[in-house]
Scaffold this active site. Structure first.
Site, mmCIF file in Angstrom:
data_model
loop_
_atom_site.group_PDB
_atom_site.id
_atom_site.type_symbol
_atom_site.label_atom_id
_atom_site.label_comp_id
_atom_site.label_asym_id
_atom_site.label_seq_id
_atom_site.Cartn_x
_atom_site.Cartn_y
_atom_site.Cartn_z
ATOM 1 N N PRO A 115 0.800 -1.184 0.000
ATOM 2 C CA PRO A 115 0.000 0.000 0.000
ATOM 3 C C PRO A 115 0.840 1.244 0.000
ATOM 4 O O PRO A 115 1.708 1.421 0.847
ATOM 5 C CB PRO A 115 -0.785 -0.108 1.298
ATOM 6 N N GLU A 116 0.545 2.081 -0.948
ATOM 7 C CA GLU A 116 1.129 3.416 -0.982
ATOM 8 C C GLU A 116 0.007 4.394 -0.680
ATOM 9 O O GLU A 116 -1.083 3.988 -0.304
ATOM 10 C CB GLU A 116 1.737 3.681 -2.366
ATOM 11 N N HIS A 127 -3.248 -15.321 9.409
ATOM 12 C CA HIS A 127 -2.347 -14.180 9.600
ATOM 13 C C HIS A 127 -3.044 -12.950 10.185
ATOM 14 O O HIS A 127 -2.649 -11.818 9.889
ATOM 15 C CB HIS A 127 -1.644 -13.784 8.297
ATOM 16 N N ARG A 169 2.901 -11.204 5.432
ATOM 17 C CA ARG A 169 4.369 -11.122 5.477
ATOM 18 C C ARG A 169 4.896 -10.480 6.749
ATOM 19 O O ARG A 169 6.097 -10.491 6.992
ATOM 20 C CB ARG A 169 4.880 -10.365 4.238
ATOM 21 N N ARG A 224 20.111 17.446 -3.532
ATOM 22 C CA ARG A 224 20.024 15.983 -3.415
ATOM 23 C C ARG A 224 20.769 15.346 -4.576
ATOM 24 O O ARG A 224 20.339 15.460 -5.716
ATOM 25 C CB ARG A 224 18.564 15.516 -3.425
#
Length: 287
Positions: A2-3, A100, A119, A168
């Site tokens: 998920p972003e 899970h 995971r 940067r």
DNA sequence: AGAAGGACCTGCACGC
DNA sequence: TGCGTGCAGGTCCTTC
């Protein structure tokens, strides 16, 4: 998984379904790495709390809690980071609990908020506001909400966006993934926004022109809004609070399209490794 | 400062 | 059918 668009979809969905409800009880799985705060603290803060709001900050879901009294502990927030495969589901009591499952919050209407994560890269924690330093802060009742490590891509001004990348020396793609600059952008939307801005992922961030960065910001915001509108990208297992998949994967122009023709010029999409992530781009359209 | 690589996990698709 | 390999939306740590 998920972003930003996926996390936004989940947070909004959970908010609509559960805000105003009270958490009656909490169960946690005991898998240590899932819990960034002690499970006892999580259970203590959540039990009996009313869910005031569920929102997104970066890639984190923030649940604001109302616990009645007016000490700092009342302002604690529950943070949910979905990692790669995390799901936050609102389910009726009695429906099968998925494999899970690592946390279950039982609500006062018997529904359950379930955190499921195969995971186990996801993390649950409590954000405690820092206590006021001076009497003055106390008067203002500073809430000290969780703000995340970086800036919000959807609301940053063009000038602030440009300033982020000044000096940067890292590739622009790596800078986009750096959550302490912008938070919320991950591998899919980094690749997709660079394609839409016609910029090569390996270009050094500091060497991009103002025009290119302006273009990149616009492309990023556009692609994020579009993805939110379509409920996010479901590449393998992402689903929203109701377990429903998103549709933005159908709009991907480069992500996971290695070797397929560029939708603009027909050149095969290239895949390289950059910042430890697979990176997809059109060698002709992106310069 | 920043790049590369591994670690943390499970599941799935693929080739044999 | 089964096994080994590689890969996956994220982050964190170490080493160079």
């Amino acid at each position: 998984v998920p972003e930003l668009p996926e996390v936004e979809t989940v947070a909004n969905g959970v908010h609509e379904r559960v805000h105003g409800r009270t958490i009656l009880s909490v169960w946690t799985s005991g898998k240590p790495q899932t819990f960034k705060s002690p499970e006892t603290e999580i259970a203590e803060v959540l039990t009996g709390a009313r869910i005031a709001q569920v929102r997104r900050v970066g890639k984190t879901i923030v649940m604001t809690l109302d616990r009645g009294q007016s000490n700092h502990a009342t302002q604690a927030e529950f943070l949910i980071h979905l990692g790669m495969t995390g799901r936050l589901l609102v389910s009726p009591h009695g429906t099968p609990v998925p494999l899970h499952t690592h946390a279950i919050l039982t609500l006062d209407d018997t529904r359950e908020i379930r955190f499921v994560d195969a995971r186990r890269f996801g993390r649950l924690s409590i954000h405690q506001p820092t206590p006021p330093q001076r009497a003055k802060d106390n008067e203002q009742r500073t809430t000290n909400n969780y703000t995340g490590p970086g800036r919000e891509p959807l609301t940053i001004s063009p000038n602030d966006f440009i300033a982020l990348f000044r000096n940067r020396r890292t590739p622009i793609k790596a800078a986009l993934l750096n959550q302490s600059l912008l938070h919320g952008v991950g591998n899919i939307y980094a690749d997709e926004s660079l394609f839409r801005a016609a910029i090569r992922p390996r270009r050094q961030a500091a060497r991009l022109t103002r025009a290119e960065l302006t273009r990149l910001r616009a492309a990023l915001i556009e692609v994020l809004h579009h993805a939110i509108h379509l409920g996010g990208s479901s590449v393998s297992d992402y689903v929203d609070a109701d377990g429903v998949r998103g549709f933005f994967q159908l709009q991907h122009k480069v992500y996971l399209r290695t070797g397929q023709p560029c939708l603009d010029c027909g050149t095969p999409i290239k895949k390289i490794a950059l910042a430890g992530r697979s990176t997809h781009f059109c060698p002709k359209c992106q310069r």
